[in-house]
Every structure is written in C-alpha cells, then in structure tokens.
Design an enzyme around this catalytic site. Structure first.
Site, PDB file in Angstrom:
ATOM      1  N   GLU A   1       0.829  -1.217   0.000  1.00 41.05           N
ATOM      2  CA  GLU A   1       0.000   0.000   0.000  1.00 41.05           C
ATOM      3  C   GLU A   1       0.861   1.263   0.000  1.00 41.05           C
ATOM      4  O   GLU A   1       0.823   2.065   0.939  1.00 41.05           O
ATOM      5  CB  GLU A   1      -0.940  -0.022   1.210  1.00 41.05           C
ATOM      6  CG  GLU A   1      -1.843  -1.245   1.211  1.00 41.05           C
ATOM      7  CD  GLU A   1      -2.775  -1.329   2.415  1.00 41.05           C
ATOM      8  OE1 GLU A   1      -2.747  -0.418   3.276  1.00 41.05           O
ATOM      9  OE2 GLU A   1      -3.541  -2.322   2.507  1.00 41.05           O
TER      10      GLU A   1
ATOM     11  N   HIS B   1      -6.214  -4.142  -2.992  1.00 41.57           N
ATOM     12  CA  HIS B   1      -6.689  -4.533  -1.666  1.00 41.57           C
ATOM     13  C   HIS B   1      -8.146  -4.106  -1.549  1.00 41.57           C
ATOM     14  O   HIS B   1      -8.466  -2.935  -1.770  1.00 41.57           O
ATOM     15  CB  HIS B   1      -5.843  -3.884  -0.572  1.00 41.57           C
ATOM     16  CG  HIS B   1      -4.429  -4.390  -0.556  1.00 41.57           C
ATOM     17  ND1 HIS B   1      -3.489  -3.970   0.374  1.00 41.57           N
ATOM     18  CD2 HIS B   1      -3.785  -5.295  -1.344  1.00 41.57           C
ATOM     19  CE1 HIS B   1      -2.343  -4.590   0.139  1.00 41.57           C
ATOM     20  NE2 HIS B   1      -2.493  -5.393  -0.901  1.00 41.57           N
TER      21      HIS B   1
ATOM     22  N   TYR C   1     -11.319  -3.597   0.611  1.00 42.55           N
ATOM     23  CA  TYR C   1     -11.991  -3.439   1.894  1.00 42.55           C
ATOM     24  C   TYR C   1     -13.271  -2.616   1.667  1.00 42.55           C
ATOM     25  O   TYR C   1     -14.057  -2.953   0.779  1.00 42.55           O
ATOM     26  CB  TYR C   1     -11.042  -2.810   2.915  1.00 42.55           C
ATOM     27  CG  TYR C   1      -9.888  -3.726   3.296  1.00 42.55           C
ATOM     28  CD1 TYR C   1     -10.103  -4.867   4.060  1.00 42.55           C
ATOM     29  CD2 TYR C   1      -8.592  -3.457   2.869  1.00 42.55           C
ATOM     30  CE1 TYR C   1      -9.049  -5.724   4.412  1.00 42.55           C
ATOM     31  CE2 TYR C   1      -7.530  -4.304   3.215  1.00 42.55           C
ATOM     32  CZ  TYR C   1      -7.772  -5.431   3.987  1.00 42.55           C
ATOM     33  OH  TYR C   1      -6.741  -6.273   4.322  1.00 42.55           O
TER      34      TYR C   1
ATOM     35  N   GLU D   1      -5.149  -8.383  -0.653  1.00 43.19           N
ATOM     36  CA  GLU D   1      -5.724  -8.366   0.688  1.00 43.19           C
ATOM     37  C   GLU D   1      -7.220  -8.152   0.548  1.00 43.19           C
ATOM     38  O   GLU D   1      -7.675  -7.417  -0.337  1.00 43.19           O
ATOM     39  CB  GLU D   1      -5.165  -7.228   1.553  1.00 43.19           C
ATOM     40  CG  GLU D   1      -3.757  -7.371   2.026  1.00 43.19           C
ATOM     41  CD  GLU D   1      -3.364  -6.235   2.988  1.00 43.19           C
ATOM     42  OE1 GLU D   1      -4.278  -5.577   3.554  1.00 43.19           O
ATOM     43  OE2 GLU D   1      -2.164  -6.001   3.154  1.00 43.19           O
TER      44      GLU D   1
END
Length: 328
Positions: free
Chosen positions: A157, A223, A225, A252
C-alpha cells in the site's frame, strides 16, 4: 499461386509473433512469469493464488508453525509481511532465507512484501518505494535462485490518500531498479489509496507500468476493503484488468473493515470465475480494533473464526478452489 506480397505479409506476421510465442518457454526456465495477462509457474502451468497473509514482521516466532497450518487448510500461497527497518525491526537476509525454506518445505508459493511503505505520504514514518527497493537489494542473496518459489511484492500500500499522483513514476522506477540489479522474479505492485485505488490511479496507468518492465513480468495487486462493498464495484474493477489482459490479484481483503463492509462473496466468486488470485488478510494476530480479521484465534488452526471458516471452507473458498503449484 500465392502472391509474393502475401508470403511477405505472412513472414512479417510470424516475425512479429515470435517473441510472444517464445517468451513463456524462455521465462519458464527461470521461474514465475506473466503471459497474456495470466501468471504461469516455472513449468508453464497457469497458477492462481489461493492463500492468506501472515504477519511475520510482528510475529516472527509464529511463522514456523503458521506456514504448515496454512498449508493444511488448503492454501497454495502465503503472503508474508516483512519489514525494511523504517518502521519495524528489519527482517534480515538470514530470516528471509529461512522463510523461503519454510515455504518450500510446506509446498507454498511465497509472496514476500515490504510493509513499511504502507500509507506513504499520510502515515508518519512510512518508507518510500525507493527505500523498499533498497531493502530488496539488501536481501538479494536470499532471493536470487528462488524464482520458482518466490514472488516479490515491492511495497505494501505504497501511498495513502495524499500525493498518490506519484505512484506511477515511483512504481516504474522501483521496477527498473530491481531489474537493473538482476532480479528476474515476478514482481507484484500494490495500488495507492491504502491499496484500494479508489482514484483508479493504478487501473488507469497499469499498462504504462507493465510495459515499463523490460521482462513484462509484473502483477498488479488491489486490496479490497470498504471501497468494494458492492458486487458491481468488485466486478467492474477486476474485469477492467482482465479485459485489458493485465494480471491482477486481490492481495488483501476481509469480510469486514473499519471503512465499510467489503463484499467478500463477490470478491471470491469473481476471482474464481475470472481465474484471479486472492490472498485474505490475515492468519492471526490482528490488533488495533480489527481483531475480527483474524482467521484463527491465537494462531491455533483448530480455532477458526467466522472469517476463517468463510475463506477456507465457504463457497469459492480456499479448500475447494486451491491448486498446488506444479513446481512442487
């Protein structure tokens, strides 16, 4: 009679295609390689990552047991958190060598990532991608010769939500430095915006970055989320890469997060239907209010959490979709 110009055209076409036809075989001799937007192992077989993240940098004493436990639950890949020394205790070359050996002993593909870059520009003390490259150069002795088993995730990140416009050039420069210093591994590059690329910076510049790699051996990592809380957002982002024939992995994701509720069902279903790898976060040891992201309690593989049960045993989960790399 075949026209002379037609023969010339065919010869020109074959000459243009020759690099594409021979590149996978040449790359396979060294290790993992990308071809036509897909990842292949050293035997030339397509490889789809199915695994989890393990926080070695914070729990180095847990790695020796975590890896066989992760393998026992069906994973074919583990993404291992390393530290450059900028924010956390540096993971030494000898430690990296041990991790690689442990991955190989457990027939896991080892994705090694430098975590100190997390949130650069927004997170105090975060390392630059250039500093991450310095780290990889410092542990090169543990990595060269392991291209069949190791993939290098340059920096986790690498930008927060500020100044992320520098992502493209910084990522290109990081790849260039690693290649010029003899790294032939498949490289993974994370998106900015804390990995979630809500600005579409990585998506819109992925082809530029990929083509800047002289080996064309770079995989992009998103990622997922709270930004990806609907199936339409998940599929639109992943399909953009598949449609452009650019390699993408979900490096992720979780079933919950402080910034929103990711649609893990859509993430896993889309990854399976599109032959995209995924690596859930994370095995165990989460703190700071996100303990719900632990897949097992207390590093005990016999104590699966609801998230752990979902990713390992649920629909499109690791147990039912993971295939061991043919190099093992």
């Amino acid at each position: 009679m075949v026209k002379r110009w037609a023969l010339a055209a065919v010869a020109a076409l074959l000459a243009a295609l020759a690099p594409l036809l021979t590149a996978p075989a040449a790359s396979a001799a060294n290790g993992f390689h990308v071809s036509n937007g897909r990842l292949y192992d050293a035997n030339g077989n397509e490889f789809v990552m199915r695994g989890v993240n393990h926080a070695h940098a914070w729990y180095p004493d847990r790695t020796a047991q975590a890896l066989p436990d992760i393998k026992a639950l069906g994973a074919n890949t583990v993404r291992v958190v390393l530290a450059t020394g900028a924010r956390w205790t540096r993971t030494s070359p000898s430690a990296v060598s041990t991790i690689v050996s442990q991955c190989r002993a457990n027939r896991l593909i080892c994705v090694l990532e430098a975590h100190d870059t997390t949130g650069y520009g927004e997170q105090a003390g975060a390392a630059t991608l250039g500093q991450a490259v310095d780290y990889w150069l410092g542990v090169k002795s543990a990595l060269v010769g392991q291209e069949r088993y190791v993939i290098i995730n340059i920096g986790n990140e690498p930008y927060g939500n500020g100044n992320y416009g520098g992502w493209t050039n910084d990522t290109r420069n990081a790849i260039s430095r690693l290649r010029s210093n003899g790294f032939t591994h498949t490289l993974v590059v994370d998106a900015p915006n804390w990995g979630q690329d809500w600005s579409n910076t990585m998506r819109d510049n992925a082809s530029t970055v990929f083509n800047a790699d002289p080996q064309r051996n770079t995989v992009f990592s998103i990622h997922m989320y709270g930004v990806y809380d609907t199936a339409s957002e998940v599929t639109a982002y992943l399909n953009a890469f598949v449609g452009s024939r650019l390699p993408i992995v979900v490096g992720e994701f979780g079933d919950n997060h402080s910034d929103g509720n990711p649609d893990e069902n859509a993430i896993m279903a889309t990854a399976q239907s599109q032959r995209i790898g995924y690596l859930g976060w994370s095995w165990s040891g989460n703190g700071g209010g996100v303990e719900y992201l632990d897949m097992v309690s207390g590093f005990n593989r016999n104590s699966l959490t609801s998230w752990g049960n979902r990713i390992f045993n649920g629909a499109n989960g690791i147990r039912s979709t993971s295939r061991q790399a043919s190099v093992y």
